[in-house]
Design an enzyme around this catalytic site. Structure first.
Site, mmCIF file in Angstrom:
data_model
loop_
_atom_site.group_PDB
_atom_site.id
_atom_site.type_symbol
_atom_site.label_atom_id
_atom_site.label_comp_id
_atom_site.label_asym_id
_atom_site.label_seq_id
_atom_site.Cartn_x
_atom_site.Cartn_y
_atom_site.Cartn_z
ATOM 1 N N TYR A 113 0.820 -1.205 0.000
ATOM 2 C CA TYR A 113 0.000 0.000 0.000
ATOM 3 C C TYR A 113 0.860 1.263 0.000
ATOM 4 C CZ TYR A 113 -3.557 3.383 1.222
ATOM 5 O OH TYR A 113 -4.403 4.460 1.204
ATOM 6 N N TRP A 115 1.098 5.712 -1.663
ATOM 7 C CA TRP A 115 0.759 6.718 -2.660
ATOM 8 C C TRP A 115 1.775 6.826 -3.789
ATOM 9 C CZ3 TRP A 115 -2.244 11.714 -2.717
ATOM 10 C CH2 TRP A 115 -3.509 11.538 -2.142
HETATM 11 N N1 LIG Z 1 -1.985 7.712 12.607
HETATM 12 C C1 LIG Z 1 -2.379 7.844 11.343
HETATM 13 N N2 LIG Z 1 -1.808 7.067 10.399
HETATM 14 C C2 LIG Z 1 -2.207 7.185 9.117
HETATM 15 C C3 LIG Z 1 -3.194 8.121 8.738
HETATM 16 C C4 LIG Z 1 -3.788 8.924 9.748
HETATM 17 O O1 LIG Z 1 -4.680 9.750 9.479
HETATM 18 N N3 LIG Z 1 -3.337 8.761 11.033
HETATM 19 N N4 LIG Z 1 -3.565 8.232 7.413
HETATM 20 C C5 LIG Z 1 -3.440 7.035 6.607
HETATM 21 C C6 LIG Z 1 -3.665 7.320 5.185
HETATM 22 S S1 LIG Z 1 -5.197 7.994 4.800
HETATM 23 C C7 LIG Z 1 -2.773 7.039 4.222
HETATM 24 S S2 LIG Z 1 -3.240 7.247 2.575
HETATM 25 C C8 LIG Z 1 -1.451 6.473 4.530
HETATM 26 C C9 LIG Z 1 -0.335 7.018 3.624
HETATM 27 O O2 LIG Z 1 0.754 6.177 3.678
HETATM 28 P P1 LIG Z 1 1.783 6.039 2.445
HETATM 29 O O3 LIG Z 1 1.080 6.180 1.152
HETATM 30 O O4 LIG Z 1 2.583 4.815 2.666
HETATM 31 O O5 LIG Z 1 2.666 7.336 2.685
HETATM 32 P P2 LIG Z 1 3.720 8.063 1.754
HETATM 33 O O6 LIG Z 1 4.575 8.857 2.670
HETATM 34 O O7 LIG Z 1 3.027 8.802 0.670
HETATM 35 O O8 LIG Z 1 4.569 6.858 1.180
HETATM 36 C C10 LIG Z 1 4.897 6.709 -0.153
HETATM 37 C C11 LIG Z 1 6.304 6.153 -0.249
HETATM 38 O O9 LIG Z 1 6.576 5.896 -1.619
HETATM 39 C C12 LIG Z 1 7.872 6.368 -1.934
HETATM 40 N N5 LIG Z 1 7.906 6.661 -3.372
HETATM 41 C C13 LIG Z 1 7.531 7.799 -4.012
HETATM 42 N N6 LIG Z 1 7.708 7.675 -5.333
HETATM 43 C C14 LIG Z 1 8.195 6.430 -5.548
HETATM 44 C C15 LIG Z 1 8.567 5.699 -6.731
HETATM 45 O O10 LIG Z 1 8.469 6.188 -7.847
HETATM 46 N N7 LIG Z 1 9.007 4.431 -6.562
HETATM 47 C C16 LIG Z 1 9.125 3.856 -5.334
HETATM 48 N N8 LIG Z 1 9.566 2.598 -5.269
HETATM 49 N N9 LIG Z 1 8.786 4.523 -4.207
HETATM 50 C C17 LIG Z 1 8.320 5.783 -4.317
HETATM 51 C C18 LIG Z 1 8.047 7.586 -1.056
HETATM 52 O O11 LIG Z 1 9.411 7.901 -0.900
HETATM 53 C C19 LIG Z 1 7.359 7.140 0.242
HETATM 54 O O12 LIG Z 1 8.257 6.497 1.102
HETATM 55 O O13 LIG Z 1 -1.123 6.766 5.904
HETATM 56 C C20 LIG Z 1 -2.122 6.278 6.804
HETATM 57 N N10 LIG Z 1 -1.626 6.383 8.154
HETATM 58 N N1 LIG Z 2 -1.345 18.411 2.875
HETATM 59 C C1 LIG Z 2 -1.804 17.154 2.866
HETATM 60 N N2 LIG Z 2 -3.054 16.884 2.400
HETATM 61 C C2 LIG Z 2 -3.517 15.611 2.396
HETATM 62 C C3 LIG Z 2 -2.720 14.533 2.837
HETATM 63 C C4 LIG Z 2 -1.415 14.845 3.342
HETATM 64 O O1 LIG Z 2 -0.677 13.947 3.782
HETATM 65 N N3 LIG Z 2 -1.003 16.146 3.338
HETATM 66 N N4 LIG Z 2 -3.203 13.241 2.778
HETATM 67 C C5 LIG Z 2 -4.300 12.968 1.839
HETATM 68 C C6 LIG Z 2 -4.940 11.677 2.132
HETATM 69 S S1 LIG Z 2 -4.139 10.246 1.716
HETATM 70 C C7 LIG Z 2 -6.167 11.571 2.648
HETATM 71 S S2 LIG Z 2 -6.894 10.039 2.846
HETATM 72 C C8 LIG Z 2 -6.932 12.751 3.044
HETATM 73 C C9 LIG Z 2 -7.521 12.546 4.427
HETATM 74 O O2 LIG Z 2 -8.467 13.496 4.660
HETATM 75 P P1 LIG Z 2 -9.191 13.521 6.071
HETATM 76 O O3 LIG Z 2 -9.317 12.153 6.605
HETATM 77 O O4 LIG Z 2 -10.433 14.287 5.911
HETATM 78 O O5 LIG Z 2 -8.140 14.404 6.888
HETATM 79 P P2 LIG Z 2 -7.580 14.545 8.369
HETATM 80 O O6 LIG Z 2 -6.646 15.678 8.287
HETATM 81 O O7 LIG Z 2 -7.037 13.251 8.847
HETATM 82 O O8 LIG Z 2 -8.819 14.927 9.273
HETATM 83 C C10 LIG Z 2 -9.730 15.937 8.892
HETATM 84 C C11 LIG Z 2 -10.362 16.581 10.080
HETATM 85 O O9 LIG Z 2 -11.090 15.637 10.852
HETATM 86 C C12 LIG Z 2 -11.059 16.078 12.201
HETATM 87 N N5 LIG Z 2 -11.428 14.970 13.068
HETATM 88 C C13 LIG Z 2 -10.642 13.989 13.542
HETATM 89 N N6 LIG Z 2 -11.342 13.139 14.318
HETATM 90 C C14 LIG Z 2 -12.621 13.598 14.320
HETATM 91 C C15 LIG Z 2 -13.834 13.142 14.918
HETATM 92 O O10 LIG Z 2 -13.895 12.125 15.598
HETATM 93 N N7 LIG Z 2 -14.945 13.880 14.675
HETATM 94 C C16 LIG Z 2 -14.952 15.009 13.931
HETATM 95 N N8 LIG Z 2 -16.082 15.653 13.740
HETATM 96 N N9 LIG Z 2 -13.815 15.466 13.357
HETATM 97 C C17 LIG Z 2 -12.669 14.762 13.552
HETATM 98 C C18 LIG Z 2 -9.665 16.550 12.373
HETATM 99 O O11 LIG Z 2 -9.562 17.430 13.485
HETATM 100 C C19 LIG Z 2 -9.396 17.237 11.051
HETATM 101 O O12 LIG Z 2 -9.692 18.578 11.139
HETATM 102 O O13 LIG Z 2 -6.097 13.908 3.078
HETATM 103 C C20 LIG Z 2 -5.348 14.060 1.880
HETATM 104 N N10 LIG Z 2 -4.769 15.384 1.916
HETATM 105 MO MO LIG Z 3 -5.195 8.415 2.489
#
Ligand SMILES: Nc1nc2c(c(=O)[nH]1)N[C@H]1C(S)=C(S)[C@@H](COP(=O)(O)OP(=O)(O)OC[C@H]3O[C@@H](n4cnc5c(=O)[nH]c(N)nc54)[C@H](O)[C@@H]3O)O[C@H]1N2
Ligand SMILES: Nc1nc2c(c(=O)[nH]1)N[C@H]1C(S)=C(S)[C@@H](COP(=O)(O)OP(=O)(O)OC[C@H]3O[C@@H](n4cnc5c(=O)[nH]c(N)nc54)[C@H](O)[C@@H]3O)O[C@H]1N2
Ligand SMILES: [Mo]
Length: 753
Positions: A113, A115
């Site tokens: 998994y 991005w």
């Molecule tokens: N506590 C907590 N944990 C969370 C979340 C949260 O809200 N709270 N959010 C979750 C969510 S929604 C998401 S989507 C995940 C995100 O988790 P990830 O998608 O795993 O996060 P990234 O840091 O985007 O990791 C992408 C990796 O790919 C590498 N990469 C980039 N380009 C290339 C390429 O061309 N080739 C190769 N081989 N590698 C490459 C980058 O260097 C990086 O290490 O995290 C989750 N984890």
């Molecule tokens: N700059 C930047 N943008 C991103 C990303 C990033 O890494 N960097 N990641 C991207 C990815 S992979 C994803 S999946 C999306 C995720 O998008 P979201 O899941 O919507 O984003 P979060 O920032 O985790 O949380 C959004 C809001 O939810 C609120 N929140 C948390 N817990 C609760 C709750 O229990 N109740 C309520 N009402 N609110 C709560 C938090 O305070 C925050 O303001 O964002 C994307 N956008």
């Molecule tokens: Mo995500």
């Protein structure tokens, strides 16, 4: 060959740009000229592309090469030995063959998994999947960390995955919506990004236009500043939105404000839900006072909210964060049910929607044709995927059965883990537990441009190029651009494209090349998309013209009304053809943690008794762990660590001041962060963004501020098994004395070849 000086087009999840190159080095990522709102993250790109922690050459963990048992030298604590590419490819090929012969293809985990990067061809996970499919198959992953719970529950309730499949248009909201209840607010910071890249940032400007149009916005959120200026702030105890919405439903029933005609015509099972709300079976009426005691939102505000929603054209939205929690299925199901009670579903700007403020393009209509993309091939082991966030359970419990969406599945015995394009040592929960489980497989292979924590925990690390070092096409389905990504610089060190790595492994295995020449692949991808566009009446220039121009602008597609056709009589793809307020299917699964209608279920985590809710939201200064080493992210650190915010009362009680190093802890682990005292965070809550590179000291203390050192690795429920990363219970204390140095960006010990 890349030009040594000049400017070429490129793109990223955080926006298109022009790569300005001097003497063979990227010196600046200049915002794409047609982007009306480019984001500051671009500044970090040159910092990381030429950083000292790029993986320069293929490297193999010493203990893996020597056969040292892992209880003597665990993964993550060993030195690496550099090898040449031929040796590395040979080691990978032989290990794949050994594992397949001794344990079968299902022992290979290719869920991988993550991005990756924005280009559609060099999408590392897709390439890995295609390669492993041609090798006879692999155990894959299903679902996402983003919306693991809702993408399983929503098809039961509305017949499709409404996270991304559909949404209101910004224009309809500005024009039609009177009251917008935003669960989770609408954080502008998250609209900096869109998977696949962005030519034109539109979200935060569109949100501003909605506010300027006079829409009354109410942000339900533990954090104040994740909503547009002018929105009312309703602080809520994290993880309790379902109770709030049920309380609103109670007032609607009590005061007869619900739309019974809509419920009769378009939903099924409402009576059973109403009986639950009124407490007819168990004598517990779930009224506004009941909801207030759980959520902390005053009862009279809940009652007034019900009346405001019922007496105006109202929209209820939830950010994806809400369902990244224990019983995360419930707030989404309940959002749909509340919107159904209000009766506006299927009208422009009314009803419900998900993901506004979660990514840039939600609210922008989809292109009517397929934008360029790479096929991942057909996995012969399809249907046996692991729910993506259950990877540690899988590693720990081979052969054990588990529940998933009505099925009984069995964890395979994973012997080889292959990761490309993701960073589980950032994204997974309870990283101490992951570190232990990660010792179990025989072999871990990782492709990475950087020495991420995941690379440091691998056996074979293969250096991958970044988007600057190769050619690609950037596109996402709601953007108005297709972007050429030209090679700007030569590969750093000995890095190869993921595609080239898989090509070489395939050759060593005697398999046909999984990919053709890159330019041919891009041409084919583009021309296929162009043909699909032509069918939809959109004329695109041919590949050569597109490639030379560097980009092509697409007409803004027409928007449609979310669920408008349903309101006009087209049935949903649910068993009843209607919105399922009560689902016989889900009820039939017999899950105590996901019953047949939306319900408030107290999180198990609350039993740990820790006093503060830790929210780990998305970071404003990077994309997950990507760009953490860049200046934008580093400049925002406090005391060299990720900044965590907490309320002045909580800080005063603990003697914490802005700038202090604090320790955040619970029974699972502890981490150090830099404190920022702020009344934008409600009392009882600590907010720490995700993505600081995981940096455990030898004693396990995480030094850099990665929240997953303390989060719980527990599925949302037996239905969806999604991640519950967003909120967890902790305590916080001031760190006394000198804090240990951060080593997150250090390269592990490496013996040259
Ligand atoms: N506590 C907590 N944990 C969370 C979340 C949260 O809200 N709270 N959010 C979750 C969510 S929604 C998401 S989507 C995940 C995100 O988790 P990830 O998608 O795993 O996060 P990234 O840091 O985007 O990791 C992408 C990796 O790919 C590498 N990469 C980039 N380009 C290339 C390429 O061309 N080739 C190769 N081989 N590698 C490459 C980058 O260097 C990086 O290490 O995290 C989750 N984890
Ligand atoms: N700059 C930047 N943008 C991103 C990303 C990033 O890494 N960097 N990641 C991207 C990815 S992979 C994803 S999946 C999306 C995720 O998008 P979201 O899941 O919507 O984003 P979060 O920032 O985790 O949380 C959004 C809001 O939810 C609120 N929140 C948390 N817990 C609760 C709750 O229990 N109740 C309520 N009402 N609110 C709560 C938090 O305070 C925050 O303001 O964002 C994307 N956008
Ligand atoms: Mo995500």
């Amino acid at each position: 060959m890349a030009a040594t000086t000049g400017t070429v087009p490129n793109s990223a999840h955080w926006g298109a740009f022009r790569a300005r190159v001097e003497a063979g080095r990227l010196v600046e990522a200049v915002p794409f000229e047609a982007d009306p709102a480019p984001v500051p993250l671009l500044r970090s790109v040159p910092d990381v592309v030429h950083a000292g922690n790029r993986v320069a050459r293929p490297a193999v963990r010493r203990g893996w090469l020597d056969g040292t048992p892992r209880d003597a030298v665990p993964r993550g604590h060993d030195e690496f030995v550099e090898v040449d590419w031929d040796t590395a490819i040979d080691l990978v090929a032989r290990e794949l063959l050994r594992v397949r012969e001794q344990h079968g293809n299902e022992a290979i985990y290719g869920g991988s998994y993550g991005w990756s990067s924005a280009g559609r061809f060099h999408h590392a996970k897709t390439q890995l999947n295609r390669f492993l499919a041609s090798f006879g198959g692999y155990t894959g992953s299903t679902g996402t960390y983003s919306f693991g719970a809702s993408s399983v529950i929503l098809p039961h309730v509305v017949g499709y995955d409404a996270n991304t499949g559909d949404a209101h248009s910004w224009a309809d909201i500005a024009e039609r919506t009177e009251t917008w209840l935003m669960l989770g607010g609408a954080p502008a910071r998250n609209m900096q990004v869109e998977s696949g890249g962005i030519g034109e940032h539109r979200g935060s400007r569109a949100l501003r236009a909605v506010m300027d149009a006079g829409v009354r916005a109410i942000s339900v959120n533990p954090i104040r500043d994740d909503a547009p200026d002018g929105a009312e702030w309703l602080p809520i105890r994290p993880g309790t939105d379902t109770a709030l919405l049920i309380g609103i439903a109670h007032t609607l029933l009590e005061e007869d404000l619900h739309d019974q005609a809509f419920l009769n015509e378009f939903t099924t099972g409402f009576e059973r839900f109403a009986a639950y709300v009124l407490g007819e079976a168990d004598g517990v009426p779930r009224h506004a006072d009941w909801a207030a005691s759980i959520t902390g939102v005053p009862a009279d505000r809940i009652r007034r909210l019900a009346r405001e929603l019922a007496s105006s054209r109202s929209l209820v939205t939830a950010t994806w964060s809400l369902q990244r929690a224990e019983h995360g299925e419930q707030p989404y199901w309940m959002t749909v049910v509340l919107a159904a009670m209000l009766g506006g579903i299927g009208r422009p700007g009314e009803g419900f929607a998900f993901g506004f403020g979660s990514e840039d393009a939600v609210g922008s209509p989809k292109q009517p044709f397929r934008v360029p993309s790479l096929s991942k091939g057909a996995n012969p082991l399809a249907g046996r995927e692991i729910p993506v966030a259950r990877i540690v359970d899988a590693l720990e419990h081979p052969g054990e059965a588990y529940d998933f969406d009505g099925e009984r599945r069995t964890y395979p015995e994973l012997r080889l883990v292959y990761w490309a394009g993701g960073n589980p040592f950032h994204h997974h929960q309870d990283l101490t537990r992951l570190t232990r489980a990660w010792q179990l497989p025989d072999t871990v292979i990782v492709h990475e441009p950087w020495w991420t924590p995941t690379a440091k925990h691998a056996d074979i690390v293969l250096p991958a190029t970044t988007t600057l070092e190769r050619e690609d096409i950037g596109a996402s389905s709601r953007d108005t651009w297709i972007l050429a990504m030209h090679r700007a610089i030569e590969p750093v060190g000995e890095a190869l494209d993921d595609a080239e790595i898989f090509r070489r492994i395939s050759r060593a295995l005697g398999l046909p090349d999984p990919f053709g020449d890159v330019r041919d692949e891009l041409r084919a991808m583009y021309e296929k998309s162009r043909a699909s566009a032509r069918e939809a009446g959109v004329d695109l220039p041919d590949f050569d013209a597109f490639w030379d121009a560097g980009s092509v602008r697409l007409p803004a597609p027409k928007s449609s009304t979310m669920l408008g056709r349903f309101r006009q009589g087209e049935p949903l793809a649910t068993p009843s053809g209607r919105i399922e307020v009560f689902s016989e299917t889900i009820d039939g699964f017999g899950y105590d943690d996901c019953p047949g209608h939306p319900a408030w279920l107290e999180p198990v985590e609350w039993r740990t008794g820790y006093p503060l809710h830790l929210i780990s939201h998305q970071p404003s200064t990077r994309l997950h762990s990507q760009l953490d080493g860049g200046s934008v992210s580093r400049d925002a650190k406090v005391a060299g660590r990720e900044a965590c915010r907490l309320h002045p009362d909580e800080a005063a009680r603990r003697g914490i001041r802005t700038g202090d190093v604090v320790r955040i802890r619970n029974d699972r682990g502890a981490l150090l962060a830099g404190a920022v005292v702020s009344d934008a965070v409600m009392p009882g809550v600590v907010a720490l963004p995700t993505g600081a590179w995981y940096d455990p000291a030898p004693d396990g203390l995480e030094r850099h501020g990665n929240p997953n050192a303390v989060t719980a690795d527990r599925g949302t429920s037996r239905l969806a098994q999604g991640t519950t990363a967003q909120t967890t219970l902790v305590d916080v204390e001031r760190w006394e004395g000198e804090a240990p140095a951060v080593e997150a960006f250090a390269v592990p010990p490496i013996a040259p070849r």
